[in-house]
Design an enzyme around this catalytic site. Structure first.
Site, mmCIF file in Angstrom:
data_model
loop_
_atom_site.group_PDB
_atom_site.id
_atom_site.type_symbol
_atom_site.label_atom_id
_atom_site.label_comp_id
_atom_site.label_asym_id
_atom_site.label_seq_id
_atom_site.Cartn_x
_atom_site.Cartn_y
_atom_site.Cartn_z
ATOM 1 N N CYS B 31 44.140 48.540 32.040
ATOM 2 C CA CYS B 31 43.219 49.607 32.360
ATOM 3 C C CYS B 31 41.855 49.153 32.808
ATOM 4 O O CYS B 31 41.577 47.988 32.947
ATOM 5 C CB CYS B 31 43.005 50.459 31.115
ATOM 6 N N ARG B 61 41.651 51.647 38.782
ATOM 7 C CA ARG B 61 42.251 50.808 37.741
ATOM 8 C C ARG B 61 43.314 51.571 36.946
ATOM 9 O O ARG B 61 43.973 51.006 36.083
ATOM 10 C CB ARG B 61 41.173 50.295 36.793
ATOM 11 N N PHE B 264 46.301 52.602 32.721
ATOM 12 C CA PHE B 264 47.356 52.369 33.714
ATOM 13 C C PHE B 264 48.594 52.018 32.918
ATOM 14 O O PHE B 264 48.713 50.947 32.372
ATOM 15 C CB PHE B 264 46.968 51.213 34.636
ATOM 16 N N ASN B 284 41.215 47.048 27.150
ATOM 17 C CA ASN B 284 41.724 46.721 28.473
ATOM 18 C C ASN B 284 42.469 45.406 28.363
ATOM 19 O O ASN B 284 41.891 44.396 27.993
ATOM 20 C CB ASN B 284 40.549 46.598 29.448
ATOM 21 N N GLY B 285 43.735 45.450 28.675
ATOM 22 C CA GLY B 285 44.517 44.225 28.598
ATOM 23 C C GLY B 285 45.778 44.480 27.824
ATOM 24 O O GLY B 285 46.303 45.597 27.814
ATOM 25 N N GLU B 933 56.408 29.232 48.560
ATOM 26 C CA GLU B 933 54.961 29.104 48.427
ATOM 27 C C GLU B 933 54.454 27.756 48.908
ATOM 28 O O GLU B 933 54.002 26.945 48.150
ATOM 29 C CB GLU B 933 54.514 29.346 46.985
ATOM 30 N N GLN B 976 59.850 33.122 38.729
ATOM 31 C CA GLN B 976 61.117 32.730 39.328
ATOM 32 C C GLN B 976 62.139 32.503 38.232
ATOM 33 O O GLN B 976 61.795 32.085 37.124
ATOM 34 C CB GLN B 976 60.966 31.521 40.231
ATOM 35 N N LYS B 979 62.393 29.357 35.877
ATOM 36 C CA LYS B 979 61.335 28.999 34.932
ATOM 37 C C LYS B 979 60.261 30.072 34.900
ATOM 38 O O LYS B 979 59.110 29.809 35.216
ATOM 39 C CB LYS B 979 60.737 27.642 35.296
ATOM 40 N N GLN B 985 54.436 21.716 39.631
ATOM 41 C CA GLN B 985 53.635 20.619 40.135
ATOM 42 C C GLN B 985 54.422 19.912 41.229
ATOM 43 O O GLN B 985 55.594 19.631 41.068
ATOM 44 C CB GLN B 985 53.319 19.646 39.002
#
Lengths: 468, 1543
Positions: B31, B61, B264, B284-285, B933, B976, B979, B985
């Site tokens: 939120c 938000r 939200f 929030n969180g 990516e 993904q 994992k 890396q």
């Protein structure tokens, strides 16, 4: 740290091979042995695939990548232990398996890098470990008091004896010959498998507690009934010994030989087991023609060369790419001077009172048959006669079931093979619950390694049957 | 009905999904939040209006329901508007006492139910001696509500409650356990002291009793009942809140303090009661640790005792086990306050900073946290909290600073603090101070004294309460036994052999797992995916731990990077009895601490031999005689444990070590879970610790499950014995046994960090007992007894099966002839576990695609489609009573092929040859390839080699404006399958020249992908990123890739509400280029579960028609496609299949760069000489799959694939081959979840347009398009507000489309802006766009910036000092590749994270600065926060360190520090000086000028920070030239048309 690029940095390198001009004068194994560094370097080329295709293709499913890693790390004895977990005769398979069609053929690196020298390393592991004092670890074995009779000291019988013994079951192996190994000893020429190897294996097995009763023909020297009565179970591993025929005119002419008697006579001479000199079939100075394209044909070719034949030609009805034998053996034969006549089918052996030549017709390969092999078709009017003094027929073997099997309710299939299915309640049990069987007499003529596998599997069936 | 039994929640919506896979517990919310307070307590209606206006500025938000009106809820919590309430009371004829409270109550629409609730509340208040003055029907205007909100609209009333003249409870205890707490306000009344705290307590007790008494009324809810505060909240949009509550428009409604919140929620069944703020706080969180916190609060509740609440049972349970995480947090806070803990202390207990590893922390303060750590585990997770008790306005931030909180103090002494800055229009000249809350900080305004309490003020107050440090020193013991190889003799070989077989240690595990851990102290890494069956489907005996799939954070909360952000992580573990939290004395410091729950041999021996009654040990044998049942044996262990605890034992050691031939071993995990839950239920849990001595713990996952189900510590005796054996046999050489064991533990510790951080959890204390797993295929009888509350949806293995497994294992183990298992879990082994990509499958497929022979393909399909049951879908077969149609009647394969995508595989993972062949094939087929990516060579744009899907992943490698423009689909990869929840890396040796260019890095430099997207810590952040992407490329569809786990459907619903166009649900079996093996094996769920749950949840939420749904993970054949479509997918992703078609042999060596097939390597020779792949092979493969699909469609009598979607009636479950399979209940997968048939089964709209139309941005485009098109340059002026988000992105997109990234650099446009810019200011800024902002900006400034310039400076009339004032928010320059940013003020956390080329100057930054930076230059003219330069492998920075503390705050792992005033550094100093000069020229910064003026002196206070790998003398060399910038990309004009097609 291991070098992940070893497969690129170090090329595939077989152990040294005796030069052809030297080896054709002797019946010694032509391949040398790796030294520990070379073995480690070659083993370290394995990239440890997620799908170990070598293991998948291997009839005994050897844990190949794992023992390669052990060798790369210099841990010989662990490798020997691991190698024996799946194979009773690894040093033999390392020598006689057609690796190029099995593990090395499936090796990922075989696509352009040169497969890992799996066979040579397999051979190295046991040879070298035994030399250094390794022995199968029997310390945990507890005797069960059970006894099993094994008929036939060939690969299947030895495989079976190995597993039984490791599980505390006494294995007594009967064989009609004076040495163990069956075809390993008598069929395969010493330049592929020196007989010292089998002797070593015999020693190992005897130390483990396997008992061999040799020069004993079951059904003749000892009635089968006696075995059945005295032992907790019986394993039949008697192989296939009926020679396939070409069924064309002239096969009975003097100078025409079947492959196996020819090879056995040669081994007997080399080993000093020959009973009468007349038994020896000598090709010295002869123009020899070998008919067939399998490993047995190669053995005949190369034996004849070593006996000093004037020339050796090998006739096969398909082309080189479609021959069943190991490519490595073909290459060795070529090096040693064997002439190959591809796409040729013998239709008649010519001669009045002895062989004078062979009539060949030329073939082309047609479409694949039901089993996927391309069928040779004869080109009309292509016949020609090639002169020859000796002809060796190496078309393979059919089952040769002992006549007395029927008395003991052991059922055969239409081709004369013993019915002992791998997926029965007890693996490889025949229609007589107490009798198990495996190897060529069940499958028909096949590879040494397959026979070893079936012998081992049958042993598991016996153990389960005996509730060990 | 299983669902309701497990989740007894009195909520209307519970019966919305009667069957199926959804669980209400999956709901998430995130939120926007804020507060405003007049610090002197002066009430005003202006403040009320401003608060509402500010809330409106956070609308973006929140989320909006499909009805366009129903928000997910918003609300306001006020300091009691006394005058207003008194006026109302007077109007209503109520008699109010001097001290009164008002309650806000939601009542049921049914008058009788409402009445019953009212009566109950009155009764309970009466019991507490309080009097009800009256009830007021709160006026509401339901026209403000959308249809969804109206469905559950309650009757809203206020209750006025009077305090009695005298304290009603004798004795009314004064104060709390903490005499020195800041006193709660006390009113003077006629000389008699009124105790307000006591009044509140009675209200609390009355409320709790009422809540418990009113059953069967899910609507009834007491929003607030307090003498000091009152809350107004509802399911409306912020703008409509005052419409709905006319009270709020009443001029008489005046307050001095307001906390506000905009929610939200991830689904569209928001509930009135879950709107925030709650009774004290708004959050929030997301509390990642919530499950553990709830269980521990239950366990601990018996420990809570206070004279203030005479009967604790009145209020127990203290914490709701359901509802939202924020609600539970509020419950806990309320309980602590009621027990007498003061507000600050309570908040510090609940959300402590990361104190364990912060070297700069004051030791006294550390002692305070350490002392408290035993009595409360952190409630951790992304959390910005605003709260008020009516006096204090407080804001607190979690340890990671993952939520933004910015504050402004104005001259009229108003403080406003919110998720964003600029939420109301204060005059710039009135601003006294602006700032932001840093990680772990708390600030407060005291409206009674007018004081502003800064973080240090609060900390100093707390640490001084008691001599914590002395107490700890006196009473805390440590378990620190040095590694001593003699402690434990080697296990006898024969015994070890049996142990290994019994506990299933295979040769493979020894060699691949244990050995690697012991040699390197790291987990083994592998590649490709897990292609073996789930445990319940397997024909092998699989360990119990295999049934548990690790949960991971995706979207609604972020995973943490446990390596680079190790500073927040801790495995610290306390043993000993817990004490009453409400008391504080020296004995509470007593505990036994260990630095990791993985016990060494020495530690375990020490623990057993302490001989201290405080740590009295009871060992319980887990081996039972095989005559009883496993379940009974587990119960017996529980009973023994209970008896032991009751008799005063503290350390309960559960041991499976003493195996015998006659007994069976209870799987330790079963016993741990069962004992844990038994002790919780009995209120004994906190009196004891569970320590496990087990042969079942060997890899990190094994430890994680044991700890996750309650174990305090684990002693892995068998792993140690194996390691000793391996040293003895020479399998491990070169290290002595002590080192080997230490390495092993280090590796396990690292693995545990990885597993807990995957869920965003920082401390093992919060993970312990949190049960963060989904059980796949465990029967309820097992879950109910041992793993209570764990999500398990398919039944399956029961106690009898587990016992049968144990019995068979025992038989093997004790039979000397049975060898050690060879393995087969990781790689194919003959006779071992089934592998879906076994050699036969791979080779047959390769023959088929090479030959183009469909018959051979059918052999492959046969191998796959008739394999032994290996996946859930293998147990679902097509019904056989269906009338087929002719194949000709089915749509052609050309209609099917566009539904196929290749899965995201980066260039870097794949060789360029393979990557391009895939792209060419997909383009020719009409499907789409996915760039992965790693960027894409711009020379491929516009050709058949381009990837139509461009991926945006956490590393943001090569994500530039031109990259984003050249796409039909922009895919945000959240996770993904191989994992999930982890980063990656790319080792330096794989970064060759080409890879480096594409990724904006330098060759040979390691590249790190962070675990989280640093701009997605919650769902509204994702909405922002989607908005960013849609701004820069309005034609593209935005896709979000998720991984199946329990609750993914709910996350997906939130993603749909965040305006994604496509959602991909990946199965656990997806591939990877490199990943720790335990991640491949144990994380993620089958897509059959994830896809189905998503499809069901989205349909139930009316969202299915808004997005396209894709699945991937192990798809191989047309039969797979058919089943996936039936289960809800309209699009299908293939990863490994096409790779195998290109020659990949499934070697699992991708991570080594040695791929012998040239598919997954950058090695020149391997690529050139050994890659055999051709696009045609991939084309053949997909054509075969499409053809097979078409043939299946014909068999099913269905003409198009679209018609098939959701047709679960065509499938039936088969009973399975094994007992375990037969016990599976697949009905939930085949359920329609009770959603009406007429609701869409697939996407029906072209795109999912955001609510925010971005009007200002559109205006700017129309003003400037001509200048852009003609590269004319120009100057433009605008005003901005925080609601104007992603400003510049639309322009950069138009620029890149025409001129590429840098094509307009020579003819720049200057845009002059005034005000506060919304989030993502200058995101993906293209060359030639200069933006000058007078004012300030929020988070993500310059994110992905490729060129141009951003200059931000304070309003000219402001009075504050720029170098003390926040000007931009968090995560600025994330993934930037070029351009310049000058900001005259302080920046937030993670400044320049993953910067790979931009140059920036700011005056101060927060924690984690320059994290993962690979290139670029950052100048900080002031302090930098903690952990600077973590994971930084390139570029360099200058930091001004006036107080000489920087050297303690940077992360020394990869970077080194240099002075610039030393000889030889003249060039660097001059370079810096020039940069500062540019900066001052652009921003007019006075601070910058001060430095310039005195540069010679100040220069020696600067540090130069660079990657250790880089050479100092090369730093100032020629700038990196990137291919992206040289080439003007070609925009694929066809993209828009194609993208709009409904697929």
């Amino acid at each position: 740290m291991a070098n992940n690029f070893q497969f690129l940095d170090i090329p595939r390198q077989d152990p040294n091979k005796t030069p052809a001009d030297e080896r054709i004068h002797q019946f010694k194994e032509i391949y040398g042995q790796f030294n520990p560094t070379a073995a480690g370097d070659q083993a370290g080329r394995c990239i440890a695939c997620g799908n170990p295709y070598c293991e998948w293709k291997c009839p005994v499913h050897n844990y190949i990548p794992n023992w390669l890693k052990l060798i790369a790390e210099g841990r010989l004895f662990e490798a020997a232990e691991l190698s024996h977990k799946t194979n009773s005769l690894p040093e033999v398979c390392g020598r006689v398996c057609p690796q190029d069609r099995l593990c090395e053929g499936a090796c990922t690196l075989n696509d352009g890098f040169g497969a890992v020298t799996i066979g040579s390393i397999e051979k190295y592991i046991t040879d070298e470990a035994v030399k250094q004092g390794w022995r199968p670890d029997m310390s945990g074995v507890v005797a069960t008091g059970k006894r099993v009779a094994i008929i036939g000291a060939g690969p299947a019988g030895l495989g079976c004896a190995d597993i039984l013994t490791r599980n505390g079951v006494k294995a007594i192996v009967f064989d009609r010959y004076e040495e163990i190994g069956g075809l390993l000893t008598f069929g395969i020429p010493p330049f592929k498998l020196e007989k010292e190897v089998i002797k070593t294996r015999r020693r190992l097995m005897e130390e483990m507690g396997v008992e061999f009763v040799l020069n004993t023909n079951i059904g003749k020297d000892i009635p089968f009934q006696k075995l059945l009565a005295e032992y907790d179970a019986v394993f039949l591993g008697m192989g296939t010994y009926t020679y396939m025929k070409g069924n064309f005119p002239g096969e009975d002419l003097p100078g025409v030989y079947d492959a196996l008697p020819y090879l056995i006579s040669n081994v007997n001479r080399v080993l000093g087991l020959e009973r009468r000199p007349a038994d020896f079939i000598d090709m010295q100075g002869q123009r020899v023609m070998v008919l067939g394209g399998g490993d047995t044909a190669m053995d005949c070719n190369r034996t004849a060369i070593r006996q000093g034949a004037a020339s050796v030609s090998c006739v096969y009805r398909r082309d080189e790419a479609n021959m069943p034998g190991s490519r490595r053996e073909v290459a060795n034969a070529k090096e040693e001077g064997v002439q190959f006549v591809w796409n040729s089918q013998p239709v008649e052996i010519i001669g009045t009172d002895k062989v004078e030549g062979v009539k060949l017709v030329t073939t082309v390969l047609g479409p694949p048959d039901a089993r996927g092999r391309r069928v040779p078709e004869i080109i009309p009017g292509s016949a020609e006669i090639i002169p020859a003094d000796r002809v060796i027929i190496a078309f393979g073997f059919r089952p040769s079931p002992a006549a007395w099997l029927a008395e003991f309710n052991v059922q055969l299939d239409t081709q004369g093979r013993v019915q002992a299915p791998a997926n029965g309640t007890f693996k490889h049990q025949t229609s007589n619950p107490k009798i198990f069987s495996g190897g060529d007499m069940v499958r028909g003529s096949d590879l040494v390694v397959t026979a070893v596998f079936e012998g081992r599997e049958a042993a598991q069936g016996i153990l389960d049957y005996l509730e060990v | 009905m299983r669902l309701s039994r497990r989740n007894r929640i009195p909520v209307n919506n519970i019966d919305k999904l009667p069957s199926g896979l959804y669980r209400p517990s999956f709901e998430r919310d995130n939120c926007g939040f804020g507060l405003i307070a007049q610090m002197d307590g002066k009430a005003s209606h202006w403040l009320v209006k401003t608060a509402i206006g500010s809330l409106g500025c956070l609308t973006h938000r929140g989320a909006i329901a499909p009805d366009g009106k129903t928000g997910d809820g918003c609300g306001l919590l006020f300091k009691k508007p006394d005058d207003f309430l008194r006026t109302l009371a007077q109007e209503l004829g109520f008699t109010l006492a001097d001290h009164y409270a008002v309650g806000m109550v939601f009542l049921h629409q049914d008058p009788s139910l409402a009445d019953a609730a009212r009566k109950q509340l009155e009764h309970q208040l009466d019991r507490e001696g309080l009097t009800v003055a009256g009830w007021r029907r709160v006026p509401t205007d339901s026209s403000a509500c959308g249809s969804e909100a109206l469905k559950s609209l309650p009757v809203i009333e206020q209750i006025f409650v009077n305090a009695p003249e005298k304290s009603p409870l004798p004795p009314f205890v004064k104060g709390g356990g903490e005499s020195s707490s800041p006193p709660l306000s006390k009113g003077e009344r006629g000389g008699e002291i009124f105790d307000e705290a006591s009044f509140q307590r009675h209200l609390y007790i009355a409320r709790r009793r009422t809540e418990k008494a009113v059953k069967n009324d899910a609507t009834f809810y007491i929003v607030s009942l307090s003498a000091t505060v009152i809350a107004y909240k509802g399911l409306v949009m912020p703008a409509n809140l005052p419409v709905f509550y006319p009270d709020l428009q009443d001029e008489r409604f005046a307050s001095a303090l307001c906390v506000y919140h905009q929610r939200f929620s991830t689904n569209t069944w928001p509930q009135w009661r879950l709107a925030q703020p709650f009774r004290y706080l708004a959050h929030n969180g997301e509390i990642n640790t919530i499950q553990g916190n709830r269980y521990w609060s239950m366990a601990r509740s018996q420990k809570f005792a206070t004279p203030l609440i005479p009967n604790m049972d009145d209020v127990r349970p203290l914490v709701s086990m359901t509802g939202s995480d924020s609600l539970s947090l509020d419950n806990m806070l309320e309980a602590l306050l009621a027990g007498g803990v003061d507000l600050f202390h309570a908040m510090r207990l609940l959300i402590p900073p990361a104190w364990q590893n912060d070297k700069t922390l004051d030791p006294e303060l550390r002692a305070f946290y350490e002392y408290n750590s035993m009595h409360m585990e952190p409630w951790d997770g992304p959390a910005g909290i605003v709260l008020s008790d009516g006096r204090y306005a407080v804001c607190a931030m979690d340890r990671n600073g993952l939520r933004p909180a910015r504050y402004v103090i104005t001259r009229d002494r108003h403080i406003t603090l919110a998720s964003e800055t600029g939420v109301y229009d204060y005059a710039p000249g009135d601003v006294v101070a602006k700032g932001r809350l840093k990680p772990g900080q708390m600030i407060a305004a005291d409206t009674q004294t007018g004081q502003l309490l800064l973080p240090d003020d609060i900390d100093n107050q707390l640490k001084a309460r008691h001599p914590y440090r002395a107490w700890l020193k006196q009473y805390t013991k440590q378990l620190t036994a040095p590694e001593n190889p003699a402690v434990e003799p080697d296990m006898d070989e024969a015994a070890l052999f049996v142990q290994q077989k019994l506990f299933q240690v295979s040769f493979e595990e020894r060699d691949q797992i244990l050995r690697v851990l012991a040699e390197s102290g790291q987990e083994a890494v592998g590649s490709m995916g897990d292609d073996t069956p789930m445990a319940v489907l397997s024909r092998q005996h699989r360990p119990l731990a295999d049934y548990f799939r690790q949960q991971f954070a995706q979207v609604t909360n972020p995973p943490i990077d446990p390596l680079r952000e190790a500073i927040v992580m801790s495995l610290n573990t306390c043993l000993g009895r817990e004490r009453n939290l409400f008391d504080s004395d020296s004995t509470h410091a007593a505990r036994l601490t260990i630095d990791s729950p993985v016990l060494s041999e020495g530690q375990f021996q020490q623990l057993l031999n302490l001989n201290d009654p405080d740590y009295a040990v009871q060992c319980i044998d887990l081996n039972y005689t095989g005559t009883g049942s496993l379940q009974a044996a587990v119960e017996q262990v529980c009973a023994n444990a209970e008896a032991a605890v009751r008799s005063g034992k503290v350390i309960i050691v559960l041991s499976d070590r003493a195996i015998t031939k006659e007994s069976l071993a209870i799987p330790a995990l079963l016993a741990v879970g069962a004992v844990h839950h038994r002790l919780i239920r009995l209120g004994l849990r906190c009196d004891a610790n569970i320590v496990v001595e087990t042969g079942t713990a060997r890899d990190p996952h094994h430890f994680a499950v044991l700890i996750g189900y309650g174990a305090t510590a684990v002693y892995p005796y068998l792993a140690y014995a194996c390691l000793r054996d391996m040293v003895r046999t020479g399998e491990i050489t070169g290290q002595d046994i002590a080192k080997v064991l230490a390495n092993y533990r280090k590796g396990i510790d690292k693995g545990l960090y990885k597993i807990i951080s995957k869920m965003g959890i920082s401390t093992i204390a919060s993970y312990r007992g949190a049960q963060l797993f989904e059980a796949v295929g465990l029967h309820d009888e097992v879950v109910d007894l041992c793993f209570t509350g764990t999500t398990s949806r398919l039944q399956g293995t029961n106690f009898a099966d587990l016992e049968d497994d144990q019995r068979q294992l025992a038989r093997l183990a004790w039979s000397p002839r049975k060898p050690l298992q060879q393995g087969g879990q990781l790689k194919y082994v003959h006779g071992g576990e089934y592998h879906c990509y076994n050699p036969d499958v791979v080779q047959t497929l390769q023959v088929a695609v090479k030959s183009g022979d469909y018959k051979t393909y059918l052999q492959f399909a046969e191998l796959v489609n008739t394999r032994p049951i290996a996946t859930l879908r293998d147990m679902l077969v097509l019904r056989d009573n269906i009338k087929p149609i002719a194949v000709d009647e089915v749509e052609p394969i050309e209609a099917i092929l566009p539904r196929f995508d290749s899965a995201g595989m980066s260039l870097g993972a794949l060789s360029p040859e393979a990557h391009e062949a895939l792209a060419v094939a997909m383009n020719r087929l009409g499907g789409r390839s996915n760039s992965g990516e790693g960027g894409e060579d711009p020379r491929r744009y516009g050709t058949e080699k381009t990837s139509k899907i461009k991926q945006v992943a956490a590393g943001r490698f090569g994500v530039t404006p031109a990259y984003l423009i050249n796409a039909e689909v922009l895919q945000i990869k959240i996770a993904q399958g191989a994992k999930p929840g982890e980063g990656g890396q790319l080792p330096g040796e794989k970064v060759n020249q080409m890879i480096a260019e594409l990724r904006y890095a330098r060759p040979g430099v390691s590249l790190i992908s962070p675990p989280p997207h640093h701009d997605i810590y919650s769902i509204e952040d994702l909405a922002q990123l989607i908005f960013d992407l849609k701004q820069i490329n309005p034609q593209a569809l935005v896709s979000v890739k998720l991984v199946a786990e329990a609750g993914v459907g709910t996350v997906a619903a939130g993603v749909a509400k965040a305006y994604a166009d496509l959602i991909t649900i990946s199965g656990y079996d997806g591939g990877t280029g490199a990943s720790p093996l335990t991640s491949v094996k144990y994380a993620g769920s089958p897509w059959e579960l994830g896809l189905t749950e998503t499809h069901q949840t989205m349909r139930a939420n009316d969202l299915r028609g808004r997005v396209r749904l894709q699945t991937d993970g192990g798809l191989k054949t047309g039969y797979d496609v058919i089943k996936a479509a039936i289960l809800g997918a309209e699009s299908f992703g293939f990863g490994t299949g096409p790779m195998v078609a290109l020659g990949c042999k499934y070697l699992r060596i991708c991570h080594l760069n040695t791929c012998a097939t040239g598919v997954a390597t950058q090695h020149d020779g391997l690529r050139k000489d050994h890659f055999i792949g051709l696009p045609e092979m991939v084309e053949n493969y997909f054509k075969f799959v499409a053809r097979e699909t078409r043939e299946w469609l014909a068999k099913l009598g269905v003409k198009t694939l679209a018609e098939l979607i959701g047709r679960t009636d065509l499938l039936q479950a088969i009973s399975g081959d094994t007992a375990k399979q037969q016990r599976l209940d697949l009905a939930p997968i085949l359920s329609d979840a009770g959603v009406p048939k007429d609701k869409p089964q697939y996407c029906t709209q072209a795109r999912n347009e955001p609510f925010d139309k971005g009007e200002l941005a559109e205006q700017m485009v129309s003003d400037m398009l001509d200048a852009i098109t003609h590269q004319r340059g120009g100057s433009f002026n605008y005003r901005v507000r925080n609601v104007n988000r992603s400003i510049g992105a639309r322009l950069s997109g138009e620029i890149a489309r025409r001129h590429g990234n840098q094509g307009m650099a020579g003819a720049p446009i200057s845009v002059h802006l005034k005000g506060t810019a919304g989030q993502s200011f200058g995101v993906w800024n293209a060359g030639g766009l200069y933006m000058h902002l007078e004012g300030d900006a929020n988070d993500y400034v310059g994110k992905g910036m490729a060129g141009g310039k951003l200059a931000i400076y304070p309003p000219r009339e402001s009075h504050f000092k720029s170098n003390e004032t926040a000007i931009i928010g968090n995560t600025c320059l994330y993934g930037a590749t070029g351009g310049k940013l000058f900001a005259a003020g302080l920046a937030g956390e993670r400044f320049a994270v993953r910067n790979s080329g931009s140059t920036a100057v700011v005056e101060g930054i927060g924690d984690h600065g320059c994290e993962y930076m690979t290139d670029g230059i950052v100048v900080v003219l002031g302090a930098a926060g903690l952990n600077f330069g973590a994971g930084m492998t390139g570029g360099f920075a200058f930091v001004l360190d006036l107080d000489n503390t920087f050297s303690e705050r940077y992360n020394p792992e990869l970077v080194d520090l240099h002075r610039i005033h030393t000889p030889g550094m003249e060039q660097h100093a001059a370079y810096l000086r020039n940069l500062i000069q540019d900066y001052v020229d652009e921003t007019g910064s006075q601070w910058g000028q001060v430095i310039l003026d005195d540069f010679a002196t100040v220069a020696d206070k600067f540090w130069l920070i660079k990657a250790k790998a880089a050479k100092l003398e090369h730093l100032l060399g020629a700038p990196r030239v990137s291919i992206h910038d040289l080439i003007t990309p070609v925009y694929v004009a066809a993209a828009s048309a194609a993208a709009a097609e409904v697929r």
